[in-house]
Scaffold this active site. Structure first.
Site, PDB file in Angstrom:
ATOM      1  N   SER A 294       8.572 -42.792 -20.210  1.00 39.63           N
ATOM      2  CA  SER A 294       7.520 -41.947 -19.640  1.00 39.63           C
ATOM      3  C   SER A 294       7.497 -42.209 -18.138  1.00 39.63           C
ATOM      4  CB  SER A 294       6.170 -42.296 -20.263  1.00 39.63           C
ATOM      5  OG  SER A 294       5.173 -41.486 -19.697  1.00 39.63           O
TER       6      SER A 294
ATOM      7  N   ARG B 278      -2.875   3.142   8.694  1.00 41.25           N
ATOM      8  CA  ARG B 278      -3.187   1.821   8.114  1.00 41.25           C
ATOM      9  C   ARG B 278      -1.944   0.956   8.041  1.00 41.25           C
ATOM     10  NH1 ARG B 278      -7.998   2.297   4.510  1.00 41.25           N
ATOM     11  NH2 ARG B 278      -8.506   4.498   4.423  1.00 41.25           N
TER      12      ARG B 278
ATOM     13  N   LYS C 139       0.833  -1.202   0.000  1.00 38.51           N
ATOM     14  CA  LYS C 139       0.000   0.000   0.000  1.00 38.51           C
ATOM     15  C   LYS C 139       0.870   1.255   0.000  1.00 38.51           C
ATOM     16  CE  LYS C 139      -3.681  -0.514   2.468  1.00 38.51           C
ATOM     17  NZ  LYS C 139      -4.115  -0.883   3.826  1.00 38.51           N
TER      18      LYS C 139
ATOM     19  N   ARG D 279      -4.184  -1.218  -6.191  1.00 35.94           N
ATOM     20  CA  ARG D 279      -3.442  -2.485  -6.203  1.00 35.94           C
ATOM     21  C   ARG D 279      -3.892  -3.270  -7.427  1.00 35.94           C
ATOM     22  NH1 ARG D 279      -6.671  -4.501  -0.905  1.00 35.94           N
ATOM     23  NH2 ARG D 279      -8.710  -4.474  -1.863  1.00 35.94           N
TER      24      ARG D 279
ATOM     25  N   TYR E 167       7.786 -33.956 -22.988  1.00 37.35           N
ATOM     26  CA  TYR E 167       6.353 -33.664 -22.885  1.00 37.35           C
ATOM     27  C   TYR E 167       5.817 -34.014 -21.500  1.00 37.35           C
ATOM     28  CZ  TYR E 167       5.529 -38.702 -23.498  1.00 37.35           C
ATOM     29  OH  TYR E 167       5.526 -40.056 -23.338  1.00 37.35           O
TER      30      TYR E 167
ATOM     31  N   HIS F 164      -8.495 -45.033  -7.501  1.00 34.59           N
ATOM     32  CA  HIS F 164      -9.126 -45.352  -8.784  1.00 34.59           C
ATOM     33  C   HIS F 164     -10.204 -44.318  -9.119  1.00 34.59           C
ATOM     34  CE1 HIS F 164     -12.257 -47.398 -11.208  1.00 34.59           C
ATOM     35  NE2 HIS F 164     -11.211 -47.800 -11.893  1.00 34.59           N
TER      36      HIS F 164
ATOM     37  N   GLY G  94      -7.649  -7.362   5.552  1.00 29.71           N
ATOM     38  CA  GLY G  94      -8.379  -7.406   6.828  1.00 29.71           C
ATOM     39  C   GLY G  94      -7.629  -8.092   7.961  1.00 29.71           C
TER      40      GLY G  94
ATOM     41  N   CYS H 250       3.619 -39.170 -17.261  1.00 30.42           N
ATOM     42  CA  CYS H 250       2.179 -39.410 -17.421  1.00 30.42           C
ATOM     43  C   CYS H 250       1.490 -39.666 -16.086  1.00 30.42           C
ATOM     44  CB  CYS H 250       1.924 -40.559 -18.395  1.00 30.42           C
ATOM     45  SG  CYS H 250       2.624 -42.115 -17.857  1.00 30.42           S
TER      46      CYS H 250
ATOM     47  N   MET I 125      -4.696  -7.126   9.407  1.00 27.53           N
ATOM     48  CA  MET I 125      -4.049  -6.251  10.375  1.00 27.53           C
ATOM     49  C   MET I 125      -4.929  -5.022  10.577  1.00 27.53           C
ATOM     50  SD  MET I 125      -0.108  -6.687   9.348  1.00 27.53           S
ATOM     51  CE  MET I 125      -0.394  -6.312   7.656  1.00 27.53           C
TER      52      MET I 125
HETATM   53  C1  PEP Z   1       1.836 -43.926 -12.801  1.00 27.35           C
HETATM   54  O1  PEP Z   1       2.178 -44.812 -12.042  1.00 27.35           O
HETATM   55  O2  PEP Z   1       2.204 -42.749 -12.690  1.00 27.35           O
HETATM   56  C2  PEP Z   1       0.907 -44.208 -13.902  1.00 27.35           C
HETATM   57  C3  PEP Z   1       0.614 -43.307 -14.809  1.00 27.35           C
HETATM   58  O3  PEP Z   1       0.316 -45.426 -13.897  1.00 27.35           O
HETATM   59  P1  PEP Z   1      -0.950 -45.828 -13.015  1.00 27.35           P
HETATM   60  O4  PEP Z   1      -1.397 -44.607 -12.293  1.00 27.35           O
HETATM   61  O5  PEP Z   1      -1.937 -46.347 -13.987  1.00 27.35           O
HETATM   62  O6  PEP Z   1      -0.366 -46.873 -12.148  1.00 27.35           O
END
Ligand code: PEP
Ligand code: MG
Length: 926
Positions: free
Chosen positions: A813, A93, A24, A339, A901, A455, A102, A881, A104
């Protein structure tokens, strides 16, 4: 030694030094210095605060500087501190480097006393206002600076309202307020033992110290903890002392708040509210209904012009949407604070695109200024912002979005009722792969067990459906189709609402708002793609998922979990047959039936992803996941045996009845004959016996397949080694699907990926299958299908052996779900709702490592694997992944270690694209 400097006038403070002057204070200095009309004042630095807190005393020189500046302020304004003619009043202030709204303390109208009150009456000609200001000041000062219990003032207020027969505060006249101020002064004396300080400088000194102390107040400390504000981000609070200006000096005065653009949708118009002849507090307290700033054009055209000018100057200077407070005192506009505006996702996206196109800032800044996670608001339905229901229970925020529907306790009912057009929420203790058909038809999923990588959570995220997992307060009795939460019992068919973004569960239906994937978002993400080095792929298991992922801008599929295809209702029985097969021949016969089904699934996915890579993972989960549980089978066998005994009893019914009641027997003779015939057919066909035998065979198999630690057991590549025919069928299906697509002119880039690999030999063996199948497909279809072969890295040993692995693999991966589990030795099924919350709360772990990649441990294992892999195969493509592939800070990490990736669930692709763009832009853009 040069004396420390603690006080900076708005003309001299460095507007960029928020650590020293607070956000501020720095902005007040900056606005003053660029020529905006800010009431004069000064800032006492955070260094002053820290020195005070350390010594429990103001550091030497600080108070002299303040006194000097107060004199200068009086000279500048032509007013006198405590003057009975033209009093100088100030606001005091707090303001630290990080915004802590809010948290202080703030004190207004400081400088009021019995003398200056007369001056204020003279100045304003408004006796009621003056007494009202005085009583407010005494209360605020009493509470904040002198520690008097607020309720004592509130009680006196109630008392006076009763005496004056006033319903609300505003019904009190000047006399009543005068009386009230007198009582307030008395209460201060009673509570503190001293008179209310009348000397304005004493008031100021007490107030400054109180504001300093509020930095260590419980509210502020808790806030910093909650929002993880570290000392490096904000250390101590500054104190801003600013001349009061009044918006309640007649019809040419007003007060209000404004945004330089609409924070709700980003539209390029001034947005906000104001009240004529009012104080800032009135706007906040909702005593009068403020007018929209758009009305000001008619009501106060001259001022509106000044305001438009202020808006332009603020934006062109700060190069960001500003949220500002202003007061108009007798036709003169003052800016009291500014701000960066906090906006929702839609407004952030629109302003990013428009302000970049207007040349206010660069495209890099347009991409860098948005927190990627907030895009979620635009991608899934949300609870209506004004919804204020009390949650029934809270679980884990497993998959974002809000949904209402009728409770169903099993997947079959979910499918049945869902297909008939009903909105349902699937409520289970935990879900299993065989529940997948229920997911398709449900609006959302609620489980009482399992974490954010359970799951239910993973599948729901993949489908973009809301999910609350691990909601342990809900006790589910799925046999009797009811659930209990505290004293509430929920039955099948009752409506509930879940908010997967917060983990809340509500009884009944709550209003939701639909997501919007706007043109602006497309533009912004295309800019992010241009900056990004990382590709963003999606985890998608079905052609439908693939189509959606592509719409979200996925540049390929990084993980297609083939087992998800095995779980749909038409395939599961065949898969079960395959598992139950006793001989290779039997199994091969079933696999021959599965082959065309898998092939056509892959064709669907390849078509949806034409031109882009698709990584298909060979079968991963342990076989028993496709079979019913032993407990379920035992129950069914017991039922069937009862049925068999009942049938035996029924066989004797005609004779027994004849004996006991010939009349009745005669009366029902036809029916009894029919029953006897039906029972004969039943027996001749061995219907009961066959069913019992079949279940018993399955039970034997289930018991044989049972493992103590299935997640570390016979799964992934281990299955492929023991049952080469299963993997071979899948590989054949992938390559044939690719060949068939290619024959139709569809460009496909299949990538075959092996899960759970630990040794190079495992990978080489599977590579052998692939080469064989490749030859076979070449002969059968006359096509030399181009493909890539690679390994998941989700076992620590594989990461350590990455150098050798990369001699066989063309890509890696990282499966960071399993890799996190393996690196920590935490079972991901159990950790998240057992000990992890405690670990996070007590600071043993900063984050949930299944959500935010653990850079120091798991990340280091990854780094080693990347280095070793690329040392033997410099062209190696490496992706991720696991769930972390969609988490912004984890994406930044993936970029930093040189991954090719990231792959995440479809609906998170836009978030990942933005994060990938930001990762390559680096710091300084946000
Ligand atoms: C993992 O283990 O990160 C993965 C992608 O496989 P899953 O979650 O299917 O075991
Ligand atoms: Mg895995």
């Amino acid at each position: 030694m040069v004396a420390s400097k603690y006080v900076y006038t708005f003309e001299e403070g460095d507007g960029k030094n928020k650590m020293l002057l607070g956000g501020k204070g720095a902005n007040l200095c900056e606005m003053t210095q660029i020529g905006l009309n800010v009431p004069p004042g000064f800032t006492i630095s955070t260094e002053g605060c820290l020195a005070y807190l350390e010594a429990d005393d103001l550091p030497g020189g600080l108070w002299d500087e303040v006194k000097q500046q107060m004199s200068a302020l009086a000279a500048k304004t032509g007013k006198g501190f405590g003057s009975a003619d033209n009093p100088l009043l100030v606001s005091v202030r707090s303001g630290s480097a990080m915004s802590m709204p809010g948290m202080m303390d703030t004190i207004l109208n400081l400088g009021l006393n019995d003398q200056s009150l007369k001056g204020l009456i003279k100045q304003t000609g408004n006796e009621r206002f003056a007494w009202d200001s005085y009583r407010r000041f005494i209360q605020l000062f009493g509470k904040v600076a002198l520690g008097v219990d607020d309720s004592l003032f509130d009680n006196l207020m109630l008392e006076i309202k009763q005496e004056a027969n006033a319903k609300q505060d505003i019904d009190l006249n000047a006399d009543a307020l005068k009386k009230l101020a007198g009582r307030f002064l008395q209460v201060v004396k009673q509570q503190t033992g001293d008179d209310f300080p009348q000397d304005p400088l004493t008031q100021l000194e007490i107030a400054v110290k109180a504001v300093f102390r509020s930095w260590n107040g419980k509210r502020a400390v808790d806030y910093r903890k909650q929002f993880r504000i570290t000392k490096e981000m904000a250390h101590g609070t500054a104190v801003n002392v600013c001349t009061m200006v009044f918006g309640n000096m007649g019809n040419d005065s007003a007060t209000g708040v404004g945004f330089t653009r609409n924070p709700g949708n980003g539209e390029n118009i001034i947005y906000g509210e104001y009240l004529v002849d009012a104080q800032g507090e009135d706007v906040v307290a909702g005593i009068r209904t403020p007018h929209s700033l758009a009305d000001m054009a008619k009501e106060m055209p001259g001022i509106f012009k000044q305001l438009g000018n202020l808006r332009e100057r603020l934006e062109s200077h700060y190069k960001e949407v500003q949220d500002f407070e202003f007061t108009i005192e007798k036709g003169q506009l003052y800016c009291l604070q500014t701000r960066n505006g906090k906006m929702n996702a839609m407004a952030m996206v629109r302003t990013s695109v428009e302000m970049a196109e207007e040349g206010v800032f660069s495209r890099a800044r347009a991409v860098g200024r948005i927190e990627p996670a907030i895009l979620e608001q635009l991608l899934v339905p949300q609870l209506a912002p004004d919804f204020k229901g009390e949650p029934l229970a809270q679980g884990l925020s497993a998959s974002p979005g809000a949904a209402s529907g009728r409770i169903v306790f099993d997947a079959d009912t979910a499918e049945l009722r869902g297909k008939s057009g009903e909105k349902v929420i699937l409520v289970r203790e935990e879900t299993k792969p065989e529940d997948i058909h229920g997911f398709f038809q449900a609006q959302g999923i609620l489980t009482s067990r399992g974490g954010k990588t359970s799951h239910a959570a993973v599948v729901a995220r993949g489908m973009g459906k809301p999910c609350v997992s691990g909601c342990e307060a809900i006790h589910i009795d799925d046999i009797n189709k009811k659930a209990k939460v505290g004293d509430t019992t929920l039955f099948e068919g009752d409506v509930i609402t879940i908010n997967g973004g917060t983990g809340h569960v509500y009884a009944g239906e709550a209003p939701t708002v639909e997501p919007e994937f706007t043109e602006d978002l497309n533009t912004l993400l295309s800019w992010a793609d241009e900056f990004a080095k990382l590709e963003v792929r999606a985890n998608a298991d079905t052609p439908g998922d693939a189509i959606r992922a592509r719409q979200f801008g996925a540049q390929g599929i990084g993980l297609c979990r083939t087992e998800r295809m095995f779980n749909s209702t038409d395939r599961l029985p065949i898969v079960q047959e395959m598992i139950l097969a006793e001989t290779l021949e039997e199994r091969q016969a079933v696999l021959d039936r599965l082959l065309p089904i898998q092939r056509s699934d892959f064709q669907g996915i390849f078509k949806a992803m034409r031109g882009l890579p698709v990584t298909v993972r060979l079968l991963d989960p342990p076989m028993h996941e496709f079979l019913p549980t032993a407990a379920q089978l035992e129950l069914e066998i017991t039922h069937l045996r009862h049925l068999r005994d009942t049938i035996k009893g029924l066989e004797e019914l005609p004779e027994t009845l004849k004996l006991l009641s010939p009349n009745l027997h005669l009366k029902y003779a036809d029916g009894l004959t029919g029953l006897t015939r039906a029972l004969d057919v039943f027996k001749e066909n061995h219907l009961d016996e066959d069913a019992i035998q079949q279940k018993e065979t399955t039970l034997r198999k289930v018991r044989a397949l049972a493992e103590v630690n299935p997640m570390l057991g016979h799964r992934g590549v281990r299955l492929g080694i023991t049952y080469p025919e299963v993997y071979s069928m899948q590989i054949q299906a992938i390559l044939e699907a690719a060949a068939l697509c290619a024959q139709e002119g569809i460009v496909v880039h299949p990538e075959i990926m092996v899960p759970q690999v630990a040794t190079v030999e495992e990978l080489s063996r599977i590579h052998g299958y692939v080469e064989r199948m490749h030859q076979l497909v070449k002969l059968k279809h006359g096509m030399d299908v181009q493909y890539k072969f690679g390994s998941m890295l989700e076992v620590v040993r594989a990461c350590m052996r990455a150098g050798r692995m990369a001699e066989t693999a063309q890509f890696f991966s990282f499966g960071t779900n399993d890799l996190t589990q393996a690196t920590f030795s935490f079972s991901r099924e159990d950790a998240e709702n057992k000990f992890l919350p405690d670990y996070n709360k007590s600071g043993i772990l900063e984050d949930n490592p299944f959500e935010v990649l653990d850079e120091k441990g798991v990340g280091d294992v990854m780094k080693i694997a990347v280095e070793r892999g690329r040392s033997t195969n410099p062209d190696l493509k490496i992706g991720i992944c696991g769930e972390h592939g969609g988490h912004p800070s984890s994406i930044t990490f993936c970029h930093s270690i040189g991954l090719t990736y990231v792959s995440c669930s479809g609906p998170r692709v836009p978030i990942a694209r933005l994060a990938a763009g930001q990762a390559n832009l680096g710091k300084g853009t946000s």
